[in-house]
Scaffold this active site. Sequence first.
Site, PDB file in Angstrom:
ATOM      1  CG  ASP A 147      -2.380  -0.114   0.807  1.00 22.10           C
ATOM      2  OD1 ASP A 147      -2.672  -0.593  -0.608  1.00 22.10           O
ATOM      3  OD2 ASP A 147      -3.364  -0.120   1.735  1.00 22.10           O
ATOM      4  CG  ASP A 172      -5.658  -6.473  15.651  1.00 24.47           C
ATOM      5  OD1 ASP A 172      -6.594  -5.702  15.976  1.00 24.47           O
ATOM      6  OD2 ASP A 172      -4.283  -6.393  15.802  1.00 24.47           O
TER       7      ASP A 172
END
Length: 692
Positions: A266, A419
């Site tokens: 990214d 997460d």
Amino acid sequence: MAPRLDFSDWWAKDTRKGTPVVVKMENPNYSVVEIDGPDSAFRPVEKSRGKNAKQVTWVLLLKAHRAVGCLTWLATVFWSLLGAIKKRLSFTHPLGSEKLGRDRWLFTAIKLFLAVSLVILGFEIVAYFRGWHYFQSPSLHIPTSTLEIQSLFHLVYVGWLTLRADYIAPPIKALSKFCIVLFLIQSVDRLVLCLGCFWIKYKKIKPRFDEEPFRNDDAEGSGSEYPMVLVQIPMCNEREVYEQSISAVCQLDWPKDRILVQVLDDSNDESIQQLIKAEVAKWSQKGVNIIYRHRLVRTGYKAGNLKSAMSCDYVEAYEYVAIFDADFQPTPDFLKLTVPHFKDNPELGLVQARWTFVNKDENLLTRLQNINLCFHFEVEQQVNGVFLNFFGFNGTAGVWRIKALEESGGWLERTTVEDMDIAVRAHLHGWKFIYLNDVKVLCEVPESYEAYKKQQHRWHSGPMQLFRLCLGSILTSKIAIWKKANLILLFFLLRKLILPFYSFTLFCIILPLTMFVPEAELPVWVICYIPVFMSFLNLLPSPKSFPFIVPYLLFENTMSVTKFNAMVSGLFQLGSSYEWIVTKKAGRSSESDLLSITEKETPTKKSQLLRGVSDSELLELSQLEEQKQAVSKKPVKKTNKIYHKELALAFLLLTAALRSLLAAQGVHFYFLLFQGVTFLLVGLDLIGEQMS
């Protein structure tokens, strides 16, 4: 509040009755006689030979030498500290100051508190030297009649004492009692976790699997019994560490036709993109099944990156996905130690490995981080994994069953802790987790305070965002009631909200307040005994860190400012809670990595690698290699910063320490003094990596 004592009474409260008298004789044949008051008659008679005058002189000289050496060392340390502070304050770079942004509210509140404290301290100092010591004592009272008022200033001071005792002290007492109760509850929770860890060690409880879960009968290395594993490496502008992580993942011991490596880049820096492309091309030419992915629309941070990668059509052929952040270096046997746990266990959704740190001894900041993370993995994750089959996914160094990800809704971009989000949703859908304390993956901890502070802000604001979003789902889920209670009361409220709230409020707000409002004094066991004991428990998983118990305790109180600010930002949806900043890495390598780097590839190996490559591909590889060498030489500018909130709290605590000195409160004075100095060092960024 203890009654006021003179300075001589403070430092010598336990003087014995009687005055010791030492008689020295010029004749060395005579012994030295010491008369020590009336209690000396009851002491046992020592039959050893007395020391003569020369021996006593040498002993005194030795003690004096030691005292001078100690004072010299303290003076050197103090002078070095002043020099470092002066150097840092003279730094005038425009980037050398923290940008407060939307979090200015806390800094403003601390400044207001500091200004009021300085005014009150001025009143107290004047009153002290005028002999007005109206503390809580039967022999001292606050004057009420006009005959006892000496002046206008005396009248104002008496009015302040009355206001303090009648209106200010009661709410402070109530708040302090509330925080003490929270402190005790959290301490009990920490103690129970430690007892659970001791039980696991004593019973030798750990997840196990068959020795040979997958057989490989193919001589060429492809095994049809091995499950298909997808390995993802999400990264964003990871110039320092991309090469290490890609190299480690490409050396995983798994059949080549049963594994695919996705490098999810990214990066918005084209030069870094070219570096990563060159590294991927190098390993692809070596026969590794690896691909490079770059998103044109970079939304959702890491969660958006992973979500985009999982939407590829070829992912349907894979059963498990392993995730490694850019600074993680798994060992070649990682998949063979984790994936077999899924076999014959259809309810298992996640296998999490432990982190180890290549730079844990780099500086004091990395050592203190190592203490916290060792406790997190050794105690918290292991106990929750064994007894609850649930814990927060650490975002990396874990293997997911792809079916569990899909049934839980996949990666969502709604928080900065994707997460923890997927772990909670998978738990609500009935999936179980396993934590492997023996499987360790090498990584880095932040070496600079700036990087560590930003990381901690994200780690403590995200859970509060998630708690608001998933509270309804928890209450309406079909899991057992005790699992709902564990999620809400322990996982979110106690360990994510209450911990930063009471640690900041109790030690950074209430304790300084009690110095100026002595009617609401905090007991010594809250300030000293229990915190030291809890710090001792935190250091048990890392016994080599015991010399750092005092710095660890002081630094954790200092970090409570950042954690409290992050918790409030996440809970009330402030702007800073939505910020995602990639944690800066240094690119540290283990000893084995350094040895492998020194062993350069020979021309013969390179020719074997490039045999069968077309001229156009060879030209492209050479151009990428040249770009890689050119970009890697670019210097990266780094600066230390000044942190306003920490500096303001440093002056507040030092002001409270001076007030406690007037009241002759020894333990409170030393705690406030050392805690104030710690805030000062952190505020000037004198802890962690020092940059020019």
